[in-house]
Write an enzyme that holds these catalytic residues in place. Structure first.
Site: not given
Ligand code: BG6
Length: 490
Positions: A46, A175, A213, A232, A237, A337
């Site tokens: 943008r 991924h 993480e 998420d 995953h 997390k």
């Protein structure tokens, strides 16, 4: 295999994912000589940047994410020479003409639209591409996760994108499937006879899948607050890792052969009931604590956070697969997390020996355990019982280690590098099919609804730990422990 010449359009080209992963991955492949000389990388965003301004942004935000050992001024300049920046409003088809001007109109070329944007824009972008005549038969579209917020929104995205692109043109990226260790799990399971006979309920006690993480949410609060760990990480995953671990041998590594088997696993997941929702799911959020010895704030005090946030930064789930192979074997999945360590691993624990012939009691034998480590370094560890040297017959746990980095000294490839190459080759095996995506949401959705209705806050856990005590209790109720809890003190 040499790549066909291509035009790759990166929507969200100036965004976080581009800077952290996609641009470094494309740089690496360019440096390796994989990209055809005339291939174009067209970044779209943008901001009304000129090409020079965009390159300056890359220099500042993407370059630091490339390992110094791989960075040379010549390779960076050669990469930048391929990049064009185009400013357009993804929601406004009238602004797509600038894109049309630079795309080459040759059906023999591959055209890729990579949507590194919010999934709420996927349908609109595809519609605009079609309206401007840009979605040609030689085009492919890459959709970043999370695809939707729930089953209904995922279905809608599938439907809308499906009006423009055929399923064979749609690359839904996760991924984790591009990680070396995940591919090695396929190699381990289907390239050896050793494990397959044991890979079943008769020999396996439980499977634990952890993605932990130490990092917090960083500058992604805007996204994370409306997402949370379940959307998420768990819906995609962790469930994909579960699928690769639990699926039946596919007929080949051809895309639909593998995706058919993964789909069967997702469809065999035991649906939640009110009782199992309350017992088998733990939702946590980190409070202030220490990570790597440094103080870190609570999630609710992070920059831009909602001080009353109910968003979970940790989730643990006990899943069960209703098939002949897996009936009765619990699969414990957890992610969080600000945890005690950064690691991703699949732990397959075998059953205990039935009887000890030695002086040691049966209970002193640690069950065999296979650890498939994805991160930090990919490798395999097999825990066995072995005799300690010397007089007498005393058995102790010992480990067989396979470190892939040490064993194969060949250069590594990041997951995004591999997956981008697969998109350019048209290889769909490591991408999710629409039915897989929907089956994953179908299983997860009752958890979302349950949390919406129960009105309970997430359980707070101290940053720098392994999550709430309720997570240990979840697995402890079955007489088991998470791997780190079961490890002998060092
Ligand atoms: C992403 C999540 O998909 O995966 C992030 O959106 C998470 O929140 C990341 O940090 C973890 O990936 P990796 O490869 O660093 O383990």
């Amino acid at each position: 295999m040499a790549l066909n010449d291509f035009d790759l359009v990166l929507f969200g080209g100036g965004g976080d994912l581009s800077m952290r992963k996609l641009i470094p991955a494309l740089y690496a492949r360019n440096r390796a000589g994989d990209l055809p000389p005339t291939a174009q990388l067209i970044c779209v965003g943008r901001h009304p940047w000129s090409n020079e301004e965009f390159l300056a942004t890359l220099n500042e935000n993407a370059k630091p994410n490339i390992p110094a050992a791989n960075l040379t001024p010549q390779a960076w300049d050669a990469f930048c020479a391929r990049i064009r920046y185009i400013s357009l409003d993804a929601t406004d088809a009238a602004t797509y003409s600038a894109l049309k001007d630079v795309l080459r109109d040759d059906p023999a070329l591959t055209r890729v639209f990579y949507l590194a944007m919010s999934p709420t824009l996927f349908a609109q972008i595809c519609k605009n591409l079609a309206a401007c005549g840009l979605a040609t038969p030689n085009s492919r579209v890459v959709l970043e996760k999370p695809l939707g917020r729930d089953l209904a929104s995922a279905k809608q995205i599938n439907q809308e994108v499906g009006k423009v692109f055929d399923e064979s043109q749609i690359f839904r990226i996760d991924h984790y499937l591009g990680k070396e260790a995940v591919q090695n799990l396929l190699a381990l399971r289907f390239g050896n006879v050793l494990f397959e006979p044991l890979w079943r309920r008769e020999w396996i006690s439980d499977v634990q899948i952890t993605i932990a993480e130490e990092l917090g949410v960083g500058n992604r609060m805007g996204y994370y607050e409306s997402s949370g760990a379940l959307r998420d990480m768990m819906q995609n995953h962790l469930l994909q890792l579960l699928c690769i671990t639990a699926m039946e041998p596919p007929l080949s590594v051809e895309a639909d052969a593998v995706r058919d088997e993964k789909l069967k696993v997702l469809r065999s997941l035991k649906p939640f009931t009110p009782t199992t929702l309350a017992r088998n799911v733990v939702r946590g959020q980190y409070r202030a604590g220490h990570v790597e010895g440094k103080p870190v704030p609570a999630y609710r005090s992070e920059e831009g956070a909602n001080p009353d946030s109910m968003t979970e930064t940790f989730v643990a789930v006990k899943a069960e697969i209703d098939t002949w192979r897996w009936s009765g074997v619990p699969f414990y999945l957890r992610t969080g997390k600000r945890m005690a360590d950064s690691l991703a691993e699949i732990v397959v624990r075998f059953k205990a020996i039935p009887h000890s012939i030695f002086a040691q009691p049966t209970g002193s034998f640690q069950p065999n355990c296979l650890v498939i480590r994805l991160q930090p370094d990919d490798g395999l560890q097999l825990n066995l019982m072995a005799k300690t040297p010397g007089d007498g017959m005393r058995l102790k746990p010992a480990e067989l280690e396979l470190d892939f980095r040490e064993t194969f000294k060949t250069p590594r490839m990041d997951a995004y590098e591999r997956l981008l190459l697969d998109v350019l080759r048209g290889q769909l095996t490591l991408f999710m099919r629409s039915d897989e995506l929907e089956a994953a949401w179908e299983w997860v959705e009752p958890i979302l609804r349950h949390w919406e209705q129960d009105g309970n806050d997430p359980i707070l856990y101290t940053a720098g730990t392994w999550g709430p005590a309720a997570s240990s209790a979840l697995i402890g109720r079955d007489g088991l422990q998470w791997r780190e809890e079961a490890l002998p003190e060092t």
